[in-house]
Motif scaffolding. Structure first.
Motif, short mmCIF file in Angstrom:
data_model
loop_
_atom_site.label_atom_id
_atom_site.label_comp_id
_atom_site.label_asym_id
_atom_site.label_seq_id
_atom_site.Cartn_x
_atom_site.Cartn_y
_atom_site.Cartn_z
N ASN A 68 0.87 -1.18 0.00
CA ASN A 68 0.00 0.00 0.00
C ASN A 68 0.90 1.23 0.00
O ASN A 68 1.40 1.65 1.05
N GLU A 69 1.12 1.80 -1.18
CA GLU A 69 2.09 2.88 -1.35
C GLU A 69 1.79 4.09 -0.47
O GLU A 69 2.69 4.64 0.16
N GLU A 70 0.55 4.51 -0.42
CA GLU A 70 0.20 5.71 0.36
C GLU A 70 0.41 5.48 1.85
O GLU A 70 0.95 6.33 2.54
N LEU A 71 -0.02 4.35 2.35
CA LEU A 71 0.16 4.05 3.77
C LEU A 71 1.64 3.86 4.10
O LEU A 71 2.13 4.37 5.12
N ALA A 72 2.36 3.17 3.24
CA ALA A 72 3.78 2.91 3.48
C ALA A 72 4.60 4.19 3.54
O ALA A 72 5.59 4.28 4.29
N LYS A 73 4.21 5.22 2.80
CA LYS A 73 4.93 6.50 2.83
C LYS A 73 4.91 7.12 4.22
O LYS A 73 5.77 7.92 4.56
N LYS A 74 3.92 6.76 5.03
CA LYS A 74 3.84 7.31 6.39
C LYS A 74 5.02 6.88 7.25
O LYS A 74 5.34 7.55 8.24
N TYR A 75 5.68 5.78 6.89
CA TYR A 75 6.87 5.37 7.64
C TYR A 75 7.93 6.48 7.61
O TYR A 75 8.68 6.65 8.58
N ASN A 76 8.01 7.21 6.50
CA ASN A 76 8.99 8.28 6.39
C ASN A 76 8.82 9.33 7.49
O ASN A 76 9.79 9.94 7.93
N GLU A 77 7.59 9.55 7.94
CA GLU A 77 7.32 10.52 9.01
C GLU A 77 7.99 10.12 10.31
O GLU A 77 8.21 10.97 11.18
N TYR A 78 8.31 8.85 10.47
CA TYR A 78 8.97 8.34 11.67
C TYR A 78 10.47 8.13 11.45
O TYR A 78 11.15 7.53 12.29
N GLY A 79 10.98 8.60 10.31
CA GLY A 79 12.41 8.43 10.02
C GLY A 79 12.75 7.05 9.50
O GLY A 79 13.92 6.67 9.44
N ILE A 80 11.73 6.28 9.14
CA ILE A 80 11.93 4.92 8.63
C ILE A 80 11.91 5.00 7.10
O ILE A 80 10.93 5.44 6.52
N GLY A 81 12.99 4.56 6.47
CA GLY A 81 13.10 4.76 5.03
C GLY A 81 12.95 3.53 4.17
O GLY A 81 12.56 3.63 3.01
N ILE A 82 13.28 2.35 4.73
CA ILE A 82 13.24 1.13 3.93
C ILE A 82 12.72 -0.03 4.78
O ILE A 82 12.67 0.08 6.01
N GLU A 83 12.36 -1.12 4.10
CA GLU A 83 11.96 -2.32 4.83
C GLU A 83 12.77 -3.51 4.36
O GLU A 83 13.09 -3.64 3.18
#
Length: 178
Positions: free
Chosen positions: A105-120
């Motif tokens: 889910n591209e839109e939801l996954a982009k929210k990780y960036n708000e927490y400083g999380i860049g990759i999985e």
């Protein structure tokens, strides 16, 4: 000791520990119990939450285990879900999130960036957890193969072989391997 996931993600110079949080934790724990390494360097592929491009190489000492449901306020955890290594073996570019599921889910996954999380990457959190338990210096080096969107798996397959070569070249250039 250099470690990697396994299955189709193997390197001649790395020990395989298994795919996902559980396999990697079990197998790396077994290794640490019977032949404790001086250090652990995990290498592998990763999906980008949008800020890193395909074939970018990310060095990290930080990992998280934050599920998509956390981003929608649909869950909570009493566990410490972000870990950091004191090891200075690599620079600390970004937090690597781990789950047994690949985000699509591209839109939801982009929210990780708000927490400083860049990759999985599926294994890295368990690698840090095991290393912490055994007081072993740890770090990770990752190459982006895909974005976390509906094409994640197809792009991973398409880019995997070239990514493995580029990551090996990077490790050779940095004289991590010979």
């Amino acid at each position: 000791m250099i470690v990697c996931a396994g299955r189709n993600e193997t390197f001649k110079f790395a020990e395989t520990i298994g795919v996902g949080l559980i396999e990697s934790a079990i197998n790396l724990t077994r290794t640490c119990l019977f032949n404790k390494p001086e250090y652990i360097l995990f290498i592998g592929t990763a999906g980008s939450y949008g800020n890193h491009k395909i074939f970018d190489i990310i060095e990290s000492r930080r990992a998280s285990n934050i599920e998509l449901s956390f981003l929608t306020n649909s869950s909570y955890t009493p566990l410490d879900n972000v870990l950091e290594s004191d090891n200075k073996m690599v620079k600390n570019d970004t937090i690597v999130n781990s789950s047994n599921y690949i985000s699509t889910n591209e839109e939801l996954a982009k929210k990780y960036n708000e927490y400083g999380i860049g990759i999985e990457n599926m294994e890295y959190f368990s690698v840090l957890q095991v290393a912490r338990e055994f007081s072993i210096p740890v770090a990770g080096i990752f190459i982006v193969t895909n974005y976390t969107n509906k094409n994640a798996h197809d792009d991973f397959i398409k880019n995997h072989e070239e990514a493995m070569k580029k990551l090996t070249t990077y490790l050779l250039d940095k004289q991590i391997i010979k």
